[in-house]
Design an enzyme around this catalytic site. Structure first.
Site, short mmCIF file in Angstrom:
data_model
loop_
_atom_site.label_atom_id
_atom_site.label_comp_id
_atom_site.label_asym_id
_atom_site.label_seq_id
_atom_site.Cartn_x
_atom_site.Cartn_y
_atom_site.Cartn_z
CB CYS A 50 7.34 -7.20 -0.82
SG CYS A 50 5.39 -7.02 -0.88
CE LYS A 192 3.95 6.06 -2.05
NZ LYS A 192 3.73 5.59 -3.58
#
Length: 432
Positions: A50, A192
């Protein structure tokens, strides 16, 4: 062969640029194949998270290899190169090696010391091998970086406290929304990042958590990890019912297009009820147009920087300890990498010695007669091999151990001249 990394991160590019270059796992094999199809790229590995997109390559000609990576990034992102270049960084050779080790150790992360990045580096290594992009040199580099990351986590305290994007998002939610025990909280996604969100929300006292996921099975798998938490589970089609009764929503899915925008939220929400959205996905799950809504307050990964800054100073001192560990790991890798330069010369020397040994052995056995030769050939073979190996052992060890680049190259040149290896070295150059 030269190592280079070309990429961009939270330090060089805003989220709206990073999301255009994000490469999800299902697209990784095709992306690596595209990179390796360029004429000057020998190996390639892609780290996509990200907060960063980094492409590690081994190239015979560094400048050409970097141009080919930039061309790939332009085609993948559909961004013109002149606008993309301002966000890119390029690191070569030793700097590229140190960078990957710092990344794996969490020293280059938005949240200094965050632990999730090490698992992402491992994932990159595994995928790169499966997709035939990571070869001998990058394999050793990633293995060394993973070792470095583990050492930093076990030998320093840099990973203590809130050290992940998820934990920073929860801290930001506490700052903006107040006591989370009083809030109805929804999480979109069950991967996750969502697991870490649940973990940190529970530690802050949150007790009204709803998980919304594409598949109910994925949400159930997440819930099993928190048997003492009273998590409510739904599929995505329940979002229209859940969001209107939520105070805080975290989004953490792998969707490549926004799941929420102004039009959808206008249809769901009453103007009398406010909503806080914390989007920690890249590409973003929440469209930028929701910021036009007065009763909706949206935050993305770039908004975490203020929260992170509060934790940075205490970790900065620990980061100095970690940097010293990384210097050792970099030196170890560079010693291995530089030793590859000697492979061609050593192989040529061994090949020439073996050719001479077998030729002379055949002459000797023919003179001794077939009866003697058949009876003692194995013994004589072992004897001649042992003599050759012992004679060549010290020169090869000394050549590999030479750390000074120029001295090593002079030694190789001398060895090629003394043993007349130049022709063999030219023909075997491809070996290395």
């Amino acid at each position: 062969m030269n190592i280079a990394v070309v990429g961009l991160s939270h330090k060089t590019a805003p989220v709206e640029v990073r999301e255009k270059l994000s490469i999800p796992t299902p697209q990784m094999e095709g992306a690596i194949a595209d990179l390796c199809s360029y004429p000057h790229i020998e190996e390639a590995g892609i780290l996509s998270t990200c907060n960063r997109l980094e492409i590690y390559v081994v190239a015979e000609e560094t400048d050409q290899g970097i141009r080919e990576v930039c061309q790939f990034l332009g085609e993948h992102s559909k961004l013109p190169l002149h606008s993309l270049r301002q966000h890119l960084f390029v690191l070569l050779h030793q700097d590229a090696v140190m960078h990957l080790m710092r990344v794996a150790s969490g020293l280059d992360s938005l949240v200094l010391g965050e632990g999730q990045i090490l698992a992402q580096v491992k994932h990159t290594h595994k995928l790169g091998q499966q997709c035939k992009g990571i070869g001998r040199i990058l394999n050793q580099l990633f293995k060394s970086a993973i070792t470095a990351g583990k050492r930093v986590r076990t030998e320093t305290n840099i990973g203590t406290g809130a050290v992940s994007i998820s934990s920073a998002a929860v801290e930001l939610a506490c700052l903006k929304a107040g006591n989370l025990a009083d809030q109805a909280i929804a999480i979109l996604g069950a991967g996750k990042m969502a697991r870490l969100l649940v973990q940190h929300l529970l530690s802050k006292g949150a007790n009204q958590i709803i998980i919304i996921n594409r598949s109910l099975t994925g949400a159930q798998d997440l819930a099993k990890q928190f048997p003492d938490a009273n998590l409510t589970l739904h599929t995505m089609d329940a979002m229209v019912d859940v969001l209107p009764i939520s105070d805080v929503v975290f989004t953490s899915t792998a969707a490549t297009q926004p799941l929420l925008n102004r039009a959808k939220l206008d249809a769901m929400l009453s103007v009398e009820r406010s909503l806080m959205l914390f989007d920690i996905s890249v590409p973003r799950n929440v469209d930028a147009d929701v910021n036009e809504m007065a009763h909706v307050h949206a935050f993305n990964v770039d908004d975490l920087k203020a929260v992170v800054a509060q934790n940075q100073e205490s970790r900065r001192r620990l980061a100095l300890e970690a940097e010293e560990l990384l210097e050792d790991e970099v030196d170890t890798f560079l010693q291995w990498w530089r030793s590859l330069e000697t492979v061609t010369t050593i192989r040529c020397l061994l090949d020439k010695a073996e050719t001479i040994r077998t030729q002379e052995l055949e002459k000797a056995l023919s003179r001794l007669g077939s009866e003697f030769g058949d009876k003692h050939q194995a013994t004589i073979e072992a004897l001649t091999k042992g003599i050759v190996n012992k004679i060549l052992h010290d020169p090869m060890v000394q050549l590999r151990a030479q750390q000074d680049i120029e001295a090593r190259r002079r030694a190789m040149e001398t060895m090629r001249m003394l043993f007349n290896l130049e022709t063999e070295a030219q023909s075997s150059r491809q070996y290395s």
